[in-house]
Design a protein around this motif. Structure first.
Motif, PDB file in Angstrom:
ATOM      1  N   ALA A 299      65.107  56.632   6.786  1.00 34.82           N
ATOM      2  CA  ALA A 299      65.211  58.067   6.515  1.00 34.82           C
ATOM      3  C   ALA A 299      66.368  58.679   7.308  1.00 34.82           C
ATOM      4  O   ALA A 299      67.156  59.473   6.781  1.00 34.82           O
ATOM      5  CB  ALA A 299      63.901  58.767   6.861  1.00 34.82           C
ATOM      6  N   ILE A 300      66.478  58.285   8.567  1.00 39.87           N
ATOM      7  CA  ILE A 300      67.571  58.794   9.407  1.00 39.87           C
ATOM      8  C   ILE A 300      68.919  58.381   8.837  1.00 39.87           C
ATOM      9  O   ILE A 300      69.851  59.188   8.743  1.00 39.87           O
ATOM     10  CB  ILE A 300      67.421  58.277  10.855  1.00 39.87           C
ATOM     11  CG1 ILE A 300      66.218  58.945  11.521  1.00 39.87           C
ATOM     12  CG2 ILE A 300      68.687  58.520  11.661  1.00 39.87           C
ATOM     13  CD1 ILE A 300      65.835  58.339  12.845  1.00 39.87           C
TER      14      ILE A 300
ATOM     15  N   HIS B 173      56.957  62.574  10.839  1.00 45.68           N
ATOM     16  CA  HIS B 173      58.284  62.660  11.441  1.00 45.68           C
ATOM     17  C   HIS B 173      58.185  62.538  12.952  1.00 45.68           C
ATOM     18  O   HIS B 173      57.236  63.041  13.574  1.00 45.68           O
ATOM     19  CB  HIS B 173      58.952  63.988  11.081  1.00 45.68           C
ATOM     20  CG  HIS B 173      59.512  64.009   9.689  1.00 45.68           C
ATOM     21  ND1 HIS B 173      60.521  63.173   9.287  1.00 45.68           N
ATOM     22  CD2 HIS B 173      59.191  64.769   8.605  1.00 45.68           C
ATOM     23  CE1 HIS B 173      60.803  63.410   8.014  1.00 45.68           C
ATOM     24  NE2 HIS B 173      60.010  64.371   7.573  1.00 45.68           N
TER      25      HIS B 173
ATOM     26  N   HIS C 115      61.248  55.377   9.342  1.00 42.97           N
ATOM     27  CA  HIS C 115      61.991  56.403  10.074  1.00 42.97           C
ATOM     28  C   HIS C 115      63.472  56.051  10.159  1.00 42.97           C
ATOM     29  O   HIS C 115      64.341  56.920   9.973  1.00 42.97           O
ATOM     30  CB  HIS C 115      61.417  56.559  11.491  1.00 42.97           C
ATOM     31  CG  HIS C 115      60.054  57.165  11.525  1.00 42.97           C
ATOM     32  ND1 HIS C 115      58.910  56.407  11.489  1.00 42.97           N
ATOM     33  CD2 HIS C 115      59.650  58.467  11.578  1.00 42.97           C
ATOM     34  CE1 HIS C 115      57.850  57.204  11.537  1.00 42.97           C
ATOM     35  NE2 HIS C 115      58.268  58.463  11.581  1.00 42.97           N
TER      36      HIS C 115
ATOM     37  N   PHE D  71      64.364  64.646   3.721  1.00 41.72           N
ATOM     38  CA  PHE D  71      63.511  64.861   4.889  1.00 41.72           C
ATOM     39  C   PHE D  71      62.110  65.315   4.471  1.00 41.72           C
ATOM     40  O   PHE D  71      61.099  64.827   4.983  1.00 41.72           O
ATOM     41  CB  PHE D  71      64.171  65.904   5.799  1.00 41.72           C
ATOM     42  CG  PHE D  71      63.338  66.308   6.979  1.00 41.72           C
ATOM     43  CD1 PHE D  71      63.360  65.553   8.144  1.00 41.72           C
ATOM     44  CD2 PHE D  71      62.543  67.442   6.931  1.00 41.72           C
ATOM     45  CE1 PHE D  71      62.590  65.928   9.244  1.00 41.72           C
ATOM     46  CE2 PHE D  71      61.777  67.825   8.020  1.00 41.72           C
ATOM     47  CZ  PHE D  71      61.805  67.065   9.181  1.00 41.72           C
TER      48      PHE D  71
ATOM     49  N   THR E  30      63.899  61.803  13.740  1.00 42.61           N
ATOM     50  CA  THR E  30      64.144  62.364  12.411  1.00 42.61           C
ATOM     51  C   THR E  30      64.350  63.875  12.494  1.00 42.61           C
ATOM     52  O   THR E  30      65.182  64.444  11.787  1.00 42.61           O
ATOM     53  CB  THR E  30      62.989  62.043  11.448  1.00 42.61           C
ATOM     54  OG1 THR E  30      61.752  62.468  12.026  1.00 42.61           O
ATOM     55  CG2 THR E  30      62.925  60.565  11.144  1.00 42.61           C
TER      56      THR E  30
ATOM     57  N   THR F 200      67.834  64.495  13.765  1.00 43.73           N
ATOM     58  CA  THR F 200      68.852  64.192  12.752  1.00 43.73           C
ATOM     59  C   THR F 200      68.991  65.318  11.745  1.00 43.73           C
ATOM     60  O   THR F 200      70.102  65.757  11.429  1.00 43.73           O
ATOM     61  CB  THR F 200      68.507  62.874  12.026  1.00 43.73           C
ATOM     62  OG1 THR F 200      68.340  61.833  12.983  1.00 43.73           O
ATOM     63  CG2 THR F 200      69.611  62.497  11.055  1.00 43.73           C
TER      64      THR F 200
END
Length: 526
Positions: A74-75, A102, A71, A91, A106, A109
């Motif tokens: 990904a962020i 998620h 996470h 995403f 996330t 964001t």
């Protein structure tokens, strides 16, 4: 039955599972898309055409062990991705990892990324998915979306985002969310929506407005100069302890009174606040009075307020001293302004660029150029960087005293020293040179301006051309005209006549033909 993640593409929906190897490829592709992708049309969150298999992998990618995207990672990738479409692609693709779901971070964001780029269809699609996600959301996501919709003048959507808090967060909105929504509507002058919103908040959410909510209404009425309505709101506030007026309420009211010239009423309110409500004023409230009296031309009363402030245990800050100095300067009382300046330095504070510029401007207008330049030097020595306004004031003072050489030297050299000069500084100097008949210096400055991308005023440009002609400098006039024409400048008819008459009188045949060609082009364009 577990819910499968669904990826939308256009109006088509389909379910897609990626192997870990394919995920690695798709994820790598999302990071290495060519710059041409930025020219592609916007695609909403969930758009992948049915039946389009992923491209084949090369040998290197087959051998490389795919990495699990956390996470946090990904962020980080979504935040640093400039293209919102590719951020959305990241995403969507990471959600296909086995065991990945998620979370609120996330979602927050990607929603912020899309809303900031004004991709509101994407925002709505993501919110549609959130209905089926088990992750706990916080209302901060929705207050952030309110602000983005407000910046895009979509005020009905601001209220809609507020209404989504309860079903998504599974708790009633906080008073902070109420204040945020109301403030956005009031600041946008949508009082019709603000009234409906407040009524709905009371009815549906059983909320009682607190002091913060009422302060927004007080601020709105004061900003519009409707002080009677502002005081009506304050009387309503006094009926309940949670909404009782506080320091911010009184500061807002006093500022409205001072702006309206009602200085006595402001003082009476100030005294009543201390005596009846036992609220202790802060430096900001004192500054409202100091600034109000200075603007009203009553600088001696402002000085008494400053002294009262010090005698009652509230230390003046930089803003208080600057307001007081500015008041003395406006009345031409430079010695008293400098006394405040010295008191400020003794207290251990350093004057900022605004304060220094105020003093420099006063000395310059008073014809005390030497003192102004000494203050500029002191400003730099103290580590306070002069801004464009400061240099404009200095250059204007130099030109006012006919010290053109030093003004032009500053205009030429300062940009190379890292200083920023705006077009106002150049224009002021050029106007002064023209009015003083300094033709040669004006022509030099015009060339410098154009070379740096600054265009003179229309009237000044015509004046420079005429002055060059009157000085018998036909070649320079033609050169200046051609440079000005490149910026879109269209000379006045009398300027054309003067230019042609001058070059013909001096028998400059080539410049004459050049001018006639440009004049003909200009007529054809018109």
């Amino acid at each position: 039955m577990p819910i499968r993640k669904t990826v939308l593409k256009g109006s088509n929906f389909f379910k897609m599972r990626l192997s870990s190897t394919n995920l690695h490829y798709c994820y790598s592709s999302a990071r290495t898309l060519s710059s041409s992708s930025s020219s592609l049309p916007w695609i909403s969150p969930l758009y992948y055409r049915k039946g389009n298999p992923p491209p084949p992998l090369d040998e290197h990618e087959i051998k490389t062990k795919p990495k699990f995207i956390t996470h946090e990672r990904a962020i980080d990738m979504i935040v640093h991705e400039k293209d919102p479409q590719r951020a959305l692609d990241i995403f969507n693709r990471v959600s296909e990892q086995k065991g990945f779901n998620h979370n609120s971070s996330t979602y927050a964001t990607i929603l912020h990324k899309l809303a900031k780029a004004r991709k509101f269809k994407g925002v709505e699609a993501i919110l549609g998915l959130l209905k089926y996600e088990p992750c706990g959301l916080n209302e901060g996501i929705f207050t952030n979306l309110m602000k983005h919709y407000s910046r895009s003048c979509m005020h009905e959507k601001v209220v809609e985002m507020f209404d989504l808090i309860r079903p998504y967060v599974r708790d009633r909105p906080s008073l902070n969310a109420v204040s945020t929504c109301l403030n956005l509507l009031v600041e946008s002058d949508r009082i019709d929506l603000a009234r409906k919103f407040l009524l709905n908040a009371k009815k549906c959410h059983k909320m009682k407005p607190n002091t913060c909510v009422f302060n927004i209404l007080v601020k709105y009425h004061c900003k519009r100069g409707d002080l009677d309505s502002a005081f009506e709101v304050v009387e309503e506030m006094k009926k309940s302890k949670p909404s009782y007026p506080n320091l911010i309420t009184y500061t807002t009211l006093m500022n409205g009174l001072c702006q309206g010239g009602r200085l006595k009423d402001a003082v009476d309110l100030f005294e009543g606040m201390i005596a009846k409500d036992h609220i202790v004023p802060d430096a900001l409230m004192y500054n409202v009075l100091i600034k109000g009296f200075c603007q009203g031309g009553k600088v001696d009363q402002a000085k008494k307020i400053l002294d009262f402030m010090k005698n009652n245990g509230c230390c003046p800050n930089l803003v208080n001293f600057t307001s007081m100095m500015n008041g003395f300067c406006k009345e031409g009382r430079i010695e008293e302004a400098m006394e405040i300046f010295e008191e400020l330095k003794v207290s251990g504070m350093k004057l900022d660029a605004i304060g220094y510029t105020t003093l420099i401007n006063f000395f310059g207008r008073a014809g005390k150029l030497e003192e102004a330049l000494l203050l500029l030097k002191e400003m730099k020595d103290e580590g306070c960087k002069p801004d464009a306004v400061t240099y404009k004031v200095v250059i204007e003072s130099l030109c006012r005293e006919k010290n053109f050489n030093e003004a032009l030297e500053m205009l030429e050299k300062l940009p190379y020293e890292g200083a920023y000069l705006d077009k106002a500084s150049y224009r002021i100097a050029l106007n002064c040179l023209c009015s003083s008949g300094e033709v040669e210096k004006a022509a030099w400055l015009l060339s410098l301006m154009l070379g740096r991308g600054f265009v003179p005023h229309y009237g000044t440009s015509n004046t420079v051309l005429v002055l060059l002609c009157e000085a018998g400098r036909a070649d320079d006039a033609v050169t200046a005209l051609l440079e000005l024409l490149e910026t879109g400048f269209k000379p006045e008819v009398k300027t054309w006549e003067t230019l042609l008459e001058t070059v013909c009188r001096e028998r400059k045949l080539l410049p004459t033909f050049v001018l006639l060609d440009r004049l003909t082009e200009d007529v054809e364009i018109r």
